[in-house]
Design an enzyme around this catalytic site. Structure first.
Site, PDB file in Angstrom:
ATOM      1  N   PHE A   1     -10.913   2.802 -16.558  1.00  0.00           N
ATOM      2  CA  PHE A   1     -10.400   1.676 -15.989  1.00  0.00           C
ATOM      3  C   PHE A   1     -10.002   2.819 -14.874  1.00  0.00           C
ATOM      4  O   PHE A   1      -9.271   2.819 -13.948  1.00  0.00           O
ATOM      5  CB  PHE A   1      -9.297   0.973 -16.524  1.00  0.00           C
ATOM      6  CG  PHE A   1      -8.280   1.522 -17.066  1.00  0.00           C
ATOM      7  CD1 PHE A   1      -7.132   1.989 -16.531  1.00  0.00           C
ATOM      8  CD2 PHE A   1      -8.073   1.480 -18.055  1.00  0.00           C
ATOM      9  CE1 PHE A   1      -6.211   2.888 -17.537  1.00  0.00           C
ATOM     10  CE2 PHE A   1      -7.009   2.092 -18.756  1.00  0.00           C
ATOM     11  CZ  PHE A   1      -5.885   2.613 -18.285  1.00  0.00           C
ATOM     12  N   HIS A   2      -9.781   4.383 -14.688  1.00  0.00           N
ATOM     13  CA  HIS A   2      -9.471   5.661 -14.054  1.00  0.00           C
ATOM     14  C   HIS A   2     -10.864   5.240 -13.279  1.00  0.00           C
ATOM     15  O   HIS A   2      -9.914   5.813 -11.593  1.00  0.00           O
ATOM     16  CB  HIS A   2      -8.405   6.111 -14.328  1.00  0.00           C
ATOM     17  CG  HIS A   2      -7.593   6.224 -15.075  1.00  0.00           C
ATOM     18  ND1 HIS A   2      -6.996   6.287 -16.620  1.00  0.00           N
ATOM     19  CD2 HIS A   2      -6.654   6.550 -14.344  1.00  0.00           C
ATOM     20  CE1 HIS A   2      -5.828   5.587 -16.222  1.00  0.00           C
ATOM     21  NE2 HIS A   2      -5.551   6.599 -15.112  1.00  0.00           N
TER      22      HIS A   2
ATOM     23  N   ARG B   1      -6.456   5.290 -27.668  1.00  0.00           N
ATOM     24  CA  ARG B   1      -5.600   4.743 -25.853  1.00  0.00           C
ATOM     25  C   ARG B   1      -3.964   4.278 -26.841  1.00  0.00           C
ATOM     26  O   ARG B   1      -3.378   4.108 -27.529  1.00  0.00           O
ATOM     27  CB  ARG B   1      -6.177   3.901 -25.262  1.00  0.00           C
ATOM     28  CG  ARG B   1      -6.223   2.747 -25.971  1.00  0.00           C
ATOM     29  CD  ARG B   1      -6.548   1.695 -24.884  1.00  0.00           C
ATOM     30  NE  ARG B   1      -5.967   1.376 -23.993  1.00  0.00           N
ATOM     31  CZ  ARG B   1      -6.181   0.239 -23.686  1.00  0.00           C
ATOM     32  NH1 ARG B   1      -7.178  -0.466 -23.836  1.00  0.00           N
ATOM     33  NH2 ARG B   1      -5.287   0.060 -22.331  1.00  0.00           N
ATOM     34  N   ARG B   2      -3.189   4.442 -25.856  1.00  0.00           N
ATOM     35  CA  ARG B   2      -2.227   3.857 -25.896  1.00  0.00           C
ATOM     36  C   ARG B   2      -1.024   4.575 -27.204  1.00  0.00           C
ATOM     37  O   ARG B   2      -0.026   4.307 -28.045  1.00  0.00           O
ATOM     38  CB  ARG B   2      -1.972   1.762 -26.461  1.00  0.00           C
ATOM     39  CG  ARG B   2      -2.412   1.109 -25.026  1.00  0.00           C
ATOM     40  CD  ARG B   2      -2.522  -0.131 -25.795  1.00  0.00           C
ATOM     41  NE  ARG B   2      -2.417  -1.059 -24.129  1.00  0.00           N
ATOM     42  CZ  ARG B   2      -2.608  -1.644 -24.161  1.00  0.00           C
ATOM     43  NH1 ARG B   2      -2.171  -3.232 -25.337  1.00  0.00           N
ATOM     44  NH2 ARG B   2      -2.392  -2.496 -24.024  1.00  0.00           N
TER      45      ARG B   2
ATOM     46  N   TYR C   1     -11.236  -7.824 -10.515  1.00  0.00           N
ATOM     47  CA  TYR C   1     -12.627  -8.612  -9.532  1.00  0.00           C
ATOM     48  C   TYR C   1     -11.153  -8.524  -8.210  1.00  0.00           C
ATOM     49  O   TYR C   1     -10.954  -8.733  -6.982  1.00  0.00           O
ATOM     50  CB  TYR C   1     -12.962  -9.018  -9.790  1.00  0.00           C
ATOM     51  CG  TYR C   1     -14.340  -8.705 -10.338  1.00  0.00           C
ATOM     52  CD1 TYR C   1     -14.932  -8.287 -10.250  1.00  0.00           C
ATOM     53  CD2 TYR C   1     -13.585  -9.212 -11.693  1.00  0.00           C
ATOM     54  CE1 TYR C   1     -15.905  -7.953 -10.331  1.00  0.00           C
ATOM     55  CE2 TYR C   1     -15.123  -9.070 -12.606  1.00  0.00           C
ATOM     56  CZ  TYR C   1     -15.893  -7.825 -12.196  1.00  0.00           C
ATOM     57  OH  TYR C   1     -16.940  -7.529 -12.633  1.00  0.00           O
TER      58      TYR C   1
ATOM     59  N   HIS D   1      -8.905 -10.581 -17.050  1.00  0.00           N
ATOM     60  CA  HIS D   1     -10.644  -9.627 -16.454  1.00  0.00           C
ATOM     61  C   HIS D   1     -10.101 -10.085 -14.517  1.00  0.00           C
ATOM     62  O   HIS D   1     -10.631  -8.782 -14.105  1.00  0.00           O
ATOM     63  CB  HIS D   1     -11.665 -10.520 -17.039  1.00  0.00           C
ATOM     64  CG  HIS D   1     -13.082  -9.763 -16.478  1.00  0.00           C
ATOM     65  ND1 HIS D   1     -13.253  -8.174 -16.222  1.00  0.00           N
ATOM     66  CD2 HIS D   1     -13.692 -10.049 -15.303  1.00  0.00           C
ATOM     67  CE1 HIS D   1     -14.345  -7.630 -16.004  1.00  0.00           C
ATOM     68  NE2 HIS D   1     -14.204  -9.243 -14.599  1.00  0.00           N
TER      69      HIS D   1
END
Ligand code: HEM
Ligand SMILES: [Cu+2]
Length: 490
Positions: free
Chosen positions: A319-320, A381-382, A171, A167
């Protein structure tokens, strides 16, 4: 006239100096900083070496474990060792920054640390603490296991250590973007930073809270108490707060620029930003899409809603928008001034850069909108969806949008690299000035001196970390059998 075709060592030091503000002649710190060149080159060598070592098994199909490298998927040991060297390189960057900071501090007692420097040191301090999870996973689990010294492994402990770092790594990508949004973008917009103390406060919150939330990636993992998962869910809402502060501060700064340029109205001022500057445009467009990424992130972080979206295409959409746009498009915008400064030549085509930024914005808008929707409709996903026997009819109308959006992004990426390449080899326009940091409407002196201290914040970070992770980690380590064999699926 200086030879601007290559970057001289003193220019490099000068850029470095900019981070800490100018001394009177602009070069006063040079002697102290030059000592650090060897360290910088060592870091560069270590990270490049690590990258090459990890890339060899990756390209040779001996590390098909994806970016989370969850065991029991197993890669060649060189992949793990290479990645570990890259992380070790980042620790040397921290060392470099701390030594530079101390030199500066000795020469400027009692002065407030310049904002860009303060934020950069916080970013690396946060990351150095956060990366301990990954280091433990690599050194104590994955490397001995991939070398055959350890017969089995444990997916749950590995995932927990991974997300301890995984995580905060988001950042570690995002905060450098924030440094640019706070310290350079306001001036690029023709305005001033709204509040310097508020900016520092938000970064201190990132230091305190970034590493406490990793279990929001593990809501569906068995073997971790629900109470801990819920704690991490609440802490995630807490770490959203400094992003809200950033949103407010940066938008107010943009507004000050737009109004100084004649902007009026509640929202109409937005049109008065200098949209002809590709560096600013890329970063403002990145901010716009990031707002949706952050809101979607709150859906992910809500324990119960996560069960709907986890491991679906929704997360890929999320996340895109965040790493794929807020960070990537901002980095592109930053390189639109930075590479010309480094190279000593103007950007090859500012117009192409503008087209590229807008294409990224439009392409990603389509791509991630479709992925979010598909995720809500249950598309995993994946997964190689085109080959899946269970394709649902309601996915079909949206899937082409993913392809169209992705193709626009691909073209945008090509245009970006083309512009960078031609800037380096074919541009004949003069180099831009190294940009100066924005002034603040409310300066550092208006905030409490406490904001410029390190020890109390680092101690508090350690205490919070022990509270959020101590018990579950001790429990996992003392109950882990390390008996799962590795496997290779591709
Ligand atoms: C702004 C507030 C944000 C919140 C509340 C948030 C929350 C979350 C949560 C809870 C997940 C886990 C979803 C799941 O697997 O079920 C997630 C996934 C992810 N987030 Fe965010 N996020 C935020 C911002 C960001 C940023 C800024 C980045 C990158 C710069 C980022 C990158 C990612 C990535 C790469 C994943 C997928 C990880 C994986 O492979 O499973 N997120 N986010
Ligand atoms: Cu996360």
């Amino acid at each position: 006239m200086t030879d601007r075709t290559r970057l001289h060592e003193d220019e490099l030091a000068f850029l470095h100096l900019d981070l800490f503000g100018h001394s009177d002649d602009g070069r006063g710190l040079l002697d102290g900083l030059l000592d650090l060149y060897e360290l910088a080159w060592m870091t560069y060598g270590l990270m490049t070496g690590g990258l090459v070592l990890a890339a060899i098994p990756l390209l040779g199909n001996a590390a098909t474990v994806m970016f989370t490298f969850y065991p029991p998927l197993q890669a060649h040991w060189a992949f793990y060792v290479g990645l570990t060297l890259v992380v070790a390189g980042t620790w040397l960057v921290t060392l470099h920054l701390v030594l530079t900071y101390r030199t500066w501090r000795a020469q400027h007692p009692g002065e407030r640390t310049p904002l860009a420097a303060f934020m950069t040191v916080i970013t690396f301090a946060m990351w150095s603490i956060a990366s301990l999870g990954l280091a433990a996973e690599m050194l104590l689990m994955l490397i001995p296991w991939s070398l055959g010294w350890q017969r089995g492994t444990d997916p749950l402990l590995a995932r927990t250590l991974f997300w301890f770092t995984g995580h905060p790594i988001v950042y570690f990508w995002l905060l450098p973007t924030y440094v640019s949004w706070y310290t350079l973008v306001p001036r690029q917009a023709g305005g001033k930073l709204f509040s310097d103390p508020m900016a520092r406060g938000s970064f201190i919150l990132f230091l305190l809270l970034s590493t406490l939330v990793g279990m929001h990636h593990q809501f569906t993992d068995p073997g971790i108490g629900q109470g801990w998962k819920l704690t991490h869910a609440f802490l995630t809402f807490a770490v959203f707060f400094p992003s809200l502060l950033t949103f407010f501060n940066v938008v107010a700064s943009l507004e000050s620029g737009a109004r100084a340029r004649g902007g009026r109205g509640l929202l109409a001022w937005f049109a008065k930003l200098p949209w002809s500057d590709p560096s600013l445009t890329a970063q403002v467009l990145a901010m716009l899409l990031f707002a949706f990424g952050g809101i979607g992130g709150l859906v992910n972080a809500s324990y119960s809603l996560n069960l709907v979206v986890h491991n679906t295409a929704y997360i890929v959409g999320h996340f895109h928008l965040t790493v794929g746009t807020a960070v990537t498009l901002s980095f592109m915008g930053i390189t639109y001034w930075f590479v010309p400064v480094l190279r000593g030549r103007g950007l090859w085509s500012p117009r192409l850069a503008l087209v590229q930024s807008w294409l990224w914005f439009v392409g990603m808008g389509l791509f991630s909108f479709a992925l979010h929707d598909l995720g809500i409709l249950g598309m995993p996903r994946r997964t190689m969806i085109s080959a899946a026997p269970y394709i649902q009819p309601e996915w079909q109308a949206l899937r082409p949008l993913v392809g169209i959006g992705g193709s626009i992004l691909f073209v945008s990426a090509l245009l970006y690299f083309l512009n960078m390449l031609l800037t380096c080899v074919a541009s004949h326009t003069p180099a831009p000035e190294t940009p100066a940091c924005a002034e603040a409407l409310s300066g550092p002196e208006e905030g409490p001196a406490m904001l410029d201290r390190w020890r109390p914040w680092l101690i508090l970070t350690a205490v919070l970390l022990i509270l959020a992770y101590g018990h579950p980690l001790v429990h996992l380590v003392s109950n882990t059998p390390l008996n799962v064999p590795g496997m290779r699926v591709w």
